[in-house]
Design a protein around this motif. Structure first.
Motif, PDB file in Angstrom:
ATOM      1  N   GLU A  24      19.722 161.982  29.844  1.00 16.79           N
ATOM      2  CA  GLU A  24      20.530 161.367  31.006  1.00 16.79           C
ATOM      3  C   GLU A  24      20.016 160.149  32.043  1.00 16.79           C
ATOM      4  O   GLU A  24      20.595 159.731  32.720  1.00 16.79           O
ATOM      5  N   ALA A  25      18.671 159.891  31.782  1.00 13.56           N
ATOM      6  CA  ALA A  25      17.738 159.072  32.438  1.00 13.56           C
ATOM      7  C   ALA A  25      16.728 158.245  31.654  1.00 13.56           C
ATOM      8  O   ALA A  25      16.543 158.597  30.726  1.00 13.56           O
ATOM      9  N   ALA A 275      17.274 165.965  34.561  1.00 15.07           N
ATOM     10  CA  ALA A 275      18.607 166.149  33.975  1.00 15.07           C
ATOM     11  C   ALA A 275      19.408 166.697  35.323  1.00 15.07           C
ATOM     12  O   ALA A 275      20.645 166.322  35.575  1.00 15.07           O
ATOM     13  N   GLU A 276      18.998 167.642  36.206  1.00 20.14           N
ATOM     14  CA  GLU A 276      19.937 167.948  37.342  1.00 20.14           C
ATOM     15  C   GLU A 276      19.978 166.694  38.203  1.00 20.14           C
ATOM     16  O   GLU A 276      21.214 166.734  38.669  1.00 20.14           O
ATOM     17  N   LEU A 277      18.925 165.847  38.374  1.00 18.46           N
ATOM     18  CA  LEU A 277      19.172 164.621  39.251  1.00 18.46           C
ATOM     19  C   LEU A 277      20.051 163.721  38.610  1.00 18.46           C
ATOM     20  O   LEU A 277      21.198 163.223  39.513  1.00 18.46           O
ATOM     21  N   ALA A 278      20.203 163.529  37.349  1.00 21.30           N
ATOM     22  CA  ALA A 278      21.055 162.746  36.873  1.00 21.30           C
ATOM     23  C   ALA A 278      22.387 163.415  37.076  1.00 21.30           C
ATOM     24  O   ALA A 278      23.314 162.347  37.095  1.00 21.30           O
ATOM     25  N   ARG A 279      22.675 164.359  36.661  1.00 17.37           N
ATOM     26  CA  ARG A 279      24.069 165.230  36.731  1.00 17.37           C
ATOM     27  C   ARG A 279      24.557 164.904  38.240  1.00 17.37           C
ATOM     28  O   ARG A 279      25.689 164.491  38.584  1.00 17.37           O
ATOM     29  N   ALA A 280      23.796 165.059  39.117  1.00 20.63           N
ATOM     30  CA  ALA A 280      24.097 165.085  40.614  1.00 20.63           C
ATOM     31  C   ALA A 280      24.478 163.616  41.073  1.00 20.63           C
ATOM     32  O   ALA A 280      25.535 163.629  41.508  1.00 20.63           O
ATOM     33  N   ALA A 281      23.557 162.496  40.404  1.00 22.12           N
ATOM     34  CA  ALA A 281      23.914 161.317  40.723  1.00 22.12           C
ATOM     35  C   ALA A 281      25.316 160.923  40.114  1.00 22.12           C
ATOM     36  O   ALA A 281      26.053 160.067  40.651  1.00 22.12           O
ATOM     37  N   ALA A 282      25.521 161.431  38.809  1.00 22.45           N
ATOM     38  CA  ALA A 282      26.933 160.999  38.162  1.00 22.45           C
ATOM     39  C   ALA A 282      27.987 161.839  39.004  1.00 22.45           C
ATOM     40  O   ALA A 282      29.331 161.652  38.419  1.00 22.45           O
TER      41      ALA A 282
END
Length: 311
Positions: A24-25, A275-282
């Motif tokens: 995701e990043a 991965a958690e940061l990318a999901r949150a940013a999306a």
């Protein structure tokens, strides 16, 4: 999600590897004024840019701050002003007060802020969202031993300067398991340093202390870089529950129900943070386990153990 990795030392390289393992990043830029670090990034096939150029690139959604603790605040403020999310290497600030200021700015700027305390992701699901009173009155011990010669902390550069480094073995090696203790036990109300030996002025090589938590739980802390043993162990003993984290493996029991988790490589856990940061940013999920706000208790403990300023 494009990430600019600011600082390409040991931590920066670890972040770049974690991003390579996160679908995701990806690394959109490396920012480092040191010619040797910049050359190493180019040799690894990564684009090197100046900070202003990275902040102006719309593909850069987040900055990973892998600078020494004393060099992060200004860069973090510039990132927030540019509307970029943040992921800070540990320890995330020089004090709890500095962390509070950063949290206020990220909230006002409506940006996400996370921290690379990847060992939180090693906790089994039942231990990730415990109420602070779950281990009320518990007794706990924390022992971390990671061999480092005193010369490691006396070398020229930021590691020997407490204004930049914050501290030595406790702030940079013991801090992961101190953070795990806070995830299980909650917020401290008093911190008592008991014994300390320094490798350089203000840079600890060995430290013992005691922490009292709001729940009534008590934690004894022993951290050293002066033993050849490699030990990372946190043990929490409550009235009807117990947990032990040893070298990344988790065992325990909650009200008669066993809990366990196998040790996993740190690089895999770092990828889970991203991965958690990318999901949150999306906008697909909240930033929860990696949230910077969850680091407030451990920063208060560092204030108390290193400077006698707990609150």
């Amino acid at each position: 999600m494009g990430v600019a990795v600011v600082g390409y030392g040991n931590a920066g390289r670890q972040h770049a590897q974690a991003l390579a393992d996160t679908p995701e990043a990806y690394v959109a830029a490396v920012v480092d004024a040191d010619p040797r670090a910049a050359a190493a990034a180019r040799d690894a096939g990564l684009p090197v840019r100046g900070l202003e150029e990275a902040l102006a690139d719309e593909r850069v959604r987040a900055l990973a701050l892998c600078l020494p603790p004393g060099a992060r605040a200004e860069t973090a403020e510039r990132a927030v002003a540019a509307g970029r999310h943040l992921l800070l290497e540990k320890p995330p600030a020089r004090s709890a007060a500095e962390l509070d200021r950063l949290l206020a700015r990220t909230a006002a700027g409506d940006v996400l802020a996370g921290v690379m305390f990847q060992h939180r992701f090693a906790l089994p699901e039942p231990l990730r969202r415990l109420p602070p009173q779950r281990f009320a009155g518990a007794v706990a011990t924390l022992t971390v031993s990671r061999a480092r010669p005193d010369a490691h902390y006396r070398q020229a550069g930021w590691r020997s300067d407490p204004r930049d480094a914050l501290g030595g073995v406790t702030a940079h090696l013991g801090v992961h398991y101190l953070d795990l203790a806070c995830q299980l036990l909650g917020a401290p109300v008093s911190v008592t340093p008991l014994a300390r030996a320094d490798a350089a002025p203000g840079i600890d090589a060995q430290l013992c202390g005691h922490v009292l938590f709001a729940s009534g739980a008590r934690l004894s802390v022993a951290v050293t870089s002066r033993s050849p043993a490699r030990v990372e162990r946190l043990t929490v003993l409550g009235a009807d529950a117990w947990v032990e984290v040893r070298s990344g493996a988790v065992t325990g029991e909650l009200a008669g129900t066993p809990v366990s988790g196998e040790a996993r490589p740190a690089e895999r856990l770092r990828a889970e943070v991203y991965a958690e940061l990318a999901r949150a940013a999306a906008g697909r999920a909240p930033l929860e386990l990696a949230a910077l706000g969850r680091a407030r208790p451990v920063m208060a403990i560092l204030d108390g153990l290193l400077r006698g300023e707990a609150r």
